[in-house]
Design a protein around this motif. Structure first.
Motif, PDB file in Angstrom:
ATOM      1  N   ASP A   9       0.840  -1.185   0.000  1.00 30.20           N
ATOM      2  CA  ASP A   9       0.000   0.000   0.000  1.00 30.20           C
ATOM      3  C   ASP A   9       0.880   1.241   0.000  1.00 30.20           C
ATOM      4  O   ASP A   9       2.087   1.153  -0.146  1.00 30.20           O
ATOM      5  N   ALA A  10       0.261   2.396   0.210  1.00 31.29           N
ATOM      6  CA  ALA A  10       0.999   3.652   0.152  1.00 31.29           C
ATOM      7  C   ALA A  10       2.074   3.756   1.219  1.00 31.29           C
ATOM      8  O   ALA A  10       3.047   4.469   1.052  1.00 31.29           O
ATOM      9  N   GLU A  11       1.912   3.036   2.320  1.00 32.99           N
ATOM     10  CA  GLU A  11       2.913   3.073   3.386  1.00 32.99           C
ATOM     11  C   GLU A  11       3.989   2.008   3.190  1.00 32.99           C
ATOM     12  O   GLU A  11       4.808   1.800   4.069  1.00 32.99           O
ATOM     13  N   THR A  12       3.968   1.312   2.110  1.00 31.97           N
ATOM     14  CA  THR A  12       4.922   0.270   1.719  1.00 31.97           C
ATOM     15  C   THR A  12       4.822  -1.003   2.534  1.00 31.97           C
ATOM     16  O   THR A  12       5.650  -1.880   2.403  1.00 31.97           O
ATOM     17  N   ASP A  13       3.831  -1.125   3.403  1.00 30.47           N
ATOM     18  CA  ASP A  13       3.618  -2.382   4.117  1.00 30.47           C
ATOM     19  C   ASP A  13       2.825  -3.328   3.227  1.00 30.47           C
ATOM     20  O   ASP A  13       1.850  -2.922   2.599  1.00 30.47           O
ATOM     21  N   PRO A  14       3.229  -4.590   3.157  1.00 33.14           N
ATOM     22  CA  PRO A  14       2.479  -5.551   2.340  1.00 33.14           C
ATOM     23  C   PRO A  14       1.062  -5.752   2.896  1.00 33.14           C
ATOM     24  O   PRO A  14       0.848  -5.698   4.110  1.00 33.14           O
ATOM     25  N   LEU A  15       0.120  -5.975   1.997  1.00 35.62           N
ATOM     26  CA  LEU A  15      -1.271  -6.227   2.373  1.00 35.62           C
ATOM     27  C   LEU A  15      -1.710  -7.600   1.915  1.00 35.62           C
ATOM     28  O   LEU A  15      -1.305  -8.067   0.853  1.00 35.62           O
ATOM     29  N   VAL A  16      -2.559  -8.233   2.708  1.00 33.23           N
ATOM     30  CA  VAL A  16      -3.224  -9.471   2.335  1.00 33.23           C
ATOM     31  C   VAL A  16      -4.712  -9.222   2.537  1.00 33.23           C
ATOM     32  O   VAL A  16      -5.120  -8.693   3.575  1.00 33.23           O
ATOM     33  N   GLU A  35      -7.808 -11.608  16.590  1.00 33.51           N
ATOM     34  CA  GLU A  35      -7.082 -12.861  16.338  1.00 33.51           C
ATOM     35  C   GLU A  35      -6.012 -12.677  15.271  1.00 33.51           C
ATOM     36  O   GLU A  35      -4.891 -13.181  15.415  1.00 33.51           O
ATOM     37  N   LEU A  36      -6.335 -11.966  14.198  1.00 28.24           N
ATOM     38  CA  LEU A  36      -5.347 -11.744  13.137  1.00 28.24           C
ATOM     39  C   LEU A  36      -4.144 -10.972  13.657  1.00 28.24           C
ATOM     40  O   LEU A  36      -3.003 -11.257  13.288  1.00 28.24           O
ATOM     41  N   GLU A  37      -4.369 -10.007  14.525  1.00 27.49           N
ATOM     42  CA  GLU A  37      -3.270  -9.183  15.033  1.00 27.49           C
ATOM     43  C   GLU A  37      -2.355  -9.938  15.996  1.00 27.49           C
ATOM     44  O   GLU A  37      -1.280  -9.455  16.327  1.00 27.49           O
ATOM     45  N   GLU A  38      -2.754 -11.131  16.401  1.00 27.25           N
ATOM     46  CA  GLU A  38      -1.903 -11.983  17.236  1.00 27.25           C
ATOM     47  C   GLU A  38      -0.920 -12.817  16.406  1.00 27.25           C
ATOM     48  O   GLU A  38       0.016 -13.395  16.947  1.00 27.25           O
ATOM     49  N   VAL A  39      -1.116 -12.884  15.099  1.00 28.70           N
ATOM     50  CA  VAL A  39      -0.238 -13.664  14.220  1.00 28.70           C
ATOM     51  C   VAL A  39       1.090 -12.911  14.061  1.00 28.70           C
ATOM     52  O   VAL A  39       1.091 -11.725  13.722  1.00 28.70           O
ATOM     53  N   PRO A  40       2.220 -13.576  14.324  1.00 27.10           N
ATOM     54  CA  PRO A  40       3.513 -12.916  14.154  1.00 27.10           C
ATOM     55  C   PRO A  40       3.674 -12.375  12.733  1.00 27.10           C
ATOM     56  O   PRO A  40       3.369 -13.054  11.754  1.00 27.10           O
ATOM     57  N   GLY A  41       4.123 -11.131  12.637  1.00 24.50           N
ATOM     58  CA  GLY A  41       4.331 -10.492  11.338  1.00 24.50           C
ATOM     59  C   GLY A  41       3.167  -9.631  10.901  1.00 24.50           C
ATOM     60  O   GLY A  41       3.283  -8.881   9.935  1.00 24.50           O
ATOM     61  N   VAL A  42       2.024  -9.693  11.610  1.00 22.46           N
ATOM     62  CA  VAL A  42       0.863  -8.868  11.262  1.00 22.46           C
ATOM     63  C   VAL A  42       0.963  -7.558  12.036  1.00 22.46           C
ATOM     64  O   VAL A  42       1.080  -7.543  13.253  1.00 22.46           O
ATOM     65  N   SER A  44      -1.453  -4.922  11.496  1.00 23.79           N
ATOM     66  CA  SER A  44      -2.823  -4.548  11.837  1.00 23.79           C
ATOM     67  C   SER A  44      -3.792  -5.307  10.941  1.00 23.79           C
ATOM     68  O   SER A  44      -3.402  -5.852   9.909  1.00 23.79           O
ATOM     69  N   ALA A  45      -5.046  -5.318  11.369  1.00 30.76           N
ATOM     70  CA  ALA A  45      -6.099  -5.963  10.580  1.00 30.76           C
ATOM     71  C   ALA A  45      -7.345  -5.102  10.646  1.00 30.76           C
ATOM     72  O   ALA A  45      -7.634  -4.479  11.675  1.00 30.76           O
ATOM     73  N   THR A  55      -8.703  -6.960   5.650  1.00 36.02           N
ATOM     74  CA  THR A  55      -7.471  -6.446   5.076  1.00 36.02           C
ATOM     75  C   THR A  55      -6.414  -6.510   6.167  1.00 36.02           C
ATOM     76  O   THR A  55      -6.576  -5.910   7.230  1.00 36.02           O
ATOM     77  N   VAL A  56      -5.367  -7.258   5.895  1.00 38.67           N
ATOM     78  CA  VAL A  56      -4.314  -7.495   6.882  1.00 38.67           C
ATOM     79  C   VAL A  56      -3.051  -6.793   6.410  1.00 38.67           C
ATOM     80  O   VAL A  56      -2.560  -7.058   5.311  1.00 38.67           O
ATOM     81  N   ARG A  57      -2.545  -5.902   7.233  1.00 36.94           N
ATOM     82  CA  ARG A  57      -1.299  -5.202   6.919  1.00 36.94           C
ATOM     83  C   ARG A  57      -0.168  -5.916   7.642  1.00 36.94           C
ATOM     84  O   ARG A  57      -0.207  -6.104   8.852  1.00 36.94           O
ATOM     85  N   LEU A  58       0.833  -6.336   6.878  1.00 35.53           N
ATOM     86  CA  LEU A  58       1.985  -7.048   7.440  1.00 35.53           C
ATOM     87  C   LEU A  58       3.122  -6.079   7.736  1.00 35.53           C
ATOM     88  O   LEU A  58       3.199  -4.993   7.152  1.00 35.53           O
ATOM     89  N   GLU A  59       3.989  -6.485   8.628  1.00 36.61           N
ATOM     90  CA  GLU A  59       5.206  -5.712   8.840  1.00 36.61           C
ATOM     91  C   GLU A  59       5.991  -5.721   7.536  1.00 36.61           C
ATOM     92  O   GLU A  59       5.916  -6.675   6.758  1.00 36.61           O
ATOM     93  N   GLU A  60       6.741  -4.682   7.291  1.00 36.59           N
ATOM     94  CA  GLU A  60       7.382  -4.479   5.991  1.00 36.59           C
ATOM     95  C   GLU A  60       8.191  -5.674   5.496  1.00 36.59           C
ATOM     96  O   GLU A  60       8.141  -6.021   4.340  1.00 36.59           O
ATOM     97  N   THR A  61       8.919  -6.327   6.372  1.00 41.01           N
ATOM     98  CA  THR A  61       9.775  -7.442   5.947  1.00 41.01           C
ATOM     99  C   THR A  61       9.168  -8.805   6.245  1.00 41.01           C
ATOM    100  O   THR A  61       9.818  -9.825   6.071  1.00 41.01           O
TER     101      THR A  61
END
Length: 85
Positions: A9-16, A35-42, A44-45, A55-61
């Motif tokens: 997205d515009a903030e460069t964080d990957p989206l699922v 529950e989604l926000e408890e998954v490592p690497g997520v 926000s949801a 819409t799940v925003r992942l940490e950049e890496t």
């Protein structure tokens, strides 16, 4: 097993984006988000019960397995999830 982290997205964080069935109200969406926000690497949801999408925003890496996200949705209740698209 499919791994996500390509769409950004515009903030460069990957989206699922997941399609979610079985939601009836905003409270359902909040439970799924928790529950989604408890998954490592997520990072926000955001779940919209009316649209049936999360819409799940992942940490950049981060690289997160789709099955981990689907399992998180199922832990929130009697919901079915699959990757959108």
């Amino acid at each position: 097993m499919k791994l996500f982290g390509r769409r950004k997205d515009a903030e460069t964080d990957p989206l699922v984006v997941l399609e979610v069935e079985g939601m009836h109200c905003a409270s359902c969406g909040l439970s799924i988000d928790d529950e989604l926000e408890e998954v490592p690497g997520v990072r926000s949801a955001s779940t919209d019960a009316r649209k049936g999408r999360s819409t799940v925003r992942l940490e950049e890496t981060a690289t997160v397995d789709t099955n981990a996200l689907i399992a998180a949705v199922q832990r929130a209740g009697e919901y079915k999830a699959r990757p959108a698209g």
